[in-house]
Design an enzyme around this catalytic site. Structure first.
Site, PDB file in Angstrom:
ATOM      1  N   HIS A 233      -0.705  -0.683   3.016  1.00  0.00           N
ATOM      2  CA  HIS A 233      -0.441  -0.338   3.960  1.00  0.00           C
ATOM      3  C   HIS A 233       0.573  -1.633   3.887  1.00  0.00           C
ATOM      4  CE1 HIS A 233      -2.911   2.893   4.904  1.00  0.00           C
ATOM      5  NE2 HIS A 233      -1.797   3.353   6.127  1.00  0.00           N
ATOM      6  N   LYS A 237       0.445  -4.322   8.888  1.00  0.00           N
ATOM      7  CA  LYS A 237      -0.369  -3.102   9.451  1.00  0.00           C
ATOM      8  C   LYS A 237      -1.493  -3.938   9.121  1.00  0.00           C
ATOM      9  CE  LYS A 237      -3.063   0.945   9.355  1.00  0.00           C
ATOM     10  NZ  LYS A 237      -2.977   1.073  11.013  1.00  0.00           N
TER      11      LYS A 237
END
Length: 350
Positions: A233, A237
């Protein structure tokens, strides 16, 4: 939506999973969007953008009067918290495109308190950590059928849910992390309507549903198999993917021995480009997952993979969740706590 497959999946996992011990150290952090509800310190900072004509008129009330719903808006007003975040902006744009009225006020961090931000064609006023309960209650008074959409940060999940339940505002929780058991208990004890899901992408949720059916009907089918999991990600994140955790839980029921802390988190942009194969234009917004199963004697392998570039899949799913929740509230449905599988089963998504 454009997607990209991982480069040589089998070779990738066999040759690169050794990097897992270093990957987690590369995870960057971001500041909290909303502080816990127990935080009582009042900010001395004045709202510099909106001047108060009278002491009885607050900046929030002024903003609400400034941007009323149009006749074209559906009868479902929503409040998107963390409106300046990437998911917040994506949800606002998707909601406006669907004809859903977005209240021009949002909870944010101390640094943003009192400021206005242009998102799409509308200005939004950010309310800082102070007086959140009073502000939310006033917005709820003006819009009794209000639904809150939460895309804040993991550390704020439980405090925010407690606030929504205390004020009595139904909500859609798209933020991952926090104490999920406590989150569910908080909502169940309050009797509030809510949709809570670690994954808002409808097609990905359908895959999760299929995994759950397989785990329920064929427990132990993969007993003895070795599982390797990699997820990539954007660097912002901070936690492991809630989707990955849900899939792993299914594999556990299927007989696979795997702990959540064994997930290989890829957050370094260079690795994402060279090792994972993430398109450069989507380094700041992607979700690539791969699950590799190997039989005890190494003669059989299974690979499951789903890659998402951008955020529109989650924003569209969030709007569907809002419309679903509004319908259930109107019907006075006895069930009050839902997930995205419930939304899918309704079968009337846009």
């Amino acid at each position: 939506m454009a997607t990209s497959m991982l480069k040589s999946p089998t070779k990738l996992l066999h040759n690169q999973l050794a990097l897992s011990s270093n990957a987690s150290s590369r995870i960057s952090t971001r500041s909290s969007i909303v502080v816990p509800v127990s935080h009582k310190r009042r900010s001395s900072r004045l709202f510099s953008i909106v001047s108060m004509a009278a002491s009885s008129t607050t900046p929030v009330q002024t903003f609400l009067e400034k941007s009323p719903p149009s006749q074209q808006n559906l009868g479902v007003p929503i409040m998107v918290n963390a409106c300046t975040g990437k998911m917040g902006k994506a949800v606002i744009n998707a909601a406006e495109a669907a004809g859903v009225y977005v209240v021009p006020v949002s909870f944010g961090c101390e640094e943003e308190a009192g400021q206005t931000f242009q998102i799409g064609e509308k200005e939004f006023l950010v309310q800082g950590p102070s007086d959140r309960e009073t502000v939310l209650a006033s917005i709820h008074d003006k819009y009794p059928n209000l639904i809150v959409v939460d895309y804040t940060v993991p550390s704020a999940v439980n405090a925010n849910a407690e606030l929504y339940c205390k004020v009595g505002v139904p909500f859609v929780m798209g933020t991952t992390g926090g104490d999920r058991d406590l989150l569910l208990k908080t909502v169940q004890d309050s009797g509030l309507y809510a949709v809570i899901s670690p994954q808002m992408g409808k097609q990905v949720v359908a895959f999760l549903a299929a995994m759950e059916i397989m785990a329920e009907q064929f427990p132990g089918a993969f007993s003895g198999y070795n599982l390797q999991v990699m997820e990539s990600h954007q660097a912002s994140k901070v936690d492991a993917s809630g989707t990955a955790k849900a899939v792993i839980s299914c594999f556990n029921k299927l007989g696979v021995d795997f702990d959540m802390d064994e997930i290989q988190l890829i957050r370094d942009p260079k690795e994402q480009l060279e090792m994972v194969g993430v398109p450069e234009e989507h380094l700041l917004g992607h979700a690539f997952h791969m699950y590799h199963l190997t039989s005890p004697d190494d003669t059989v392998t299974f690979e499951f993979q789903h890659n998402v570039c951008g955020r529109s899949i989650y924003a569209e799913g969030t709007v569907d969740a809002v419309l679903f929740l509004a319908k259930k509230i109107e019907e006075k449905d006895n069930k009050r706590l839902y997930n995205m599988i419930d939304v899918l089963r309704e079968g009337n998504m846009r």
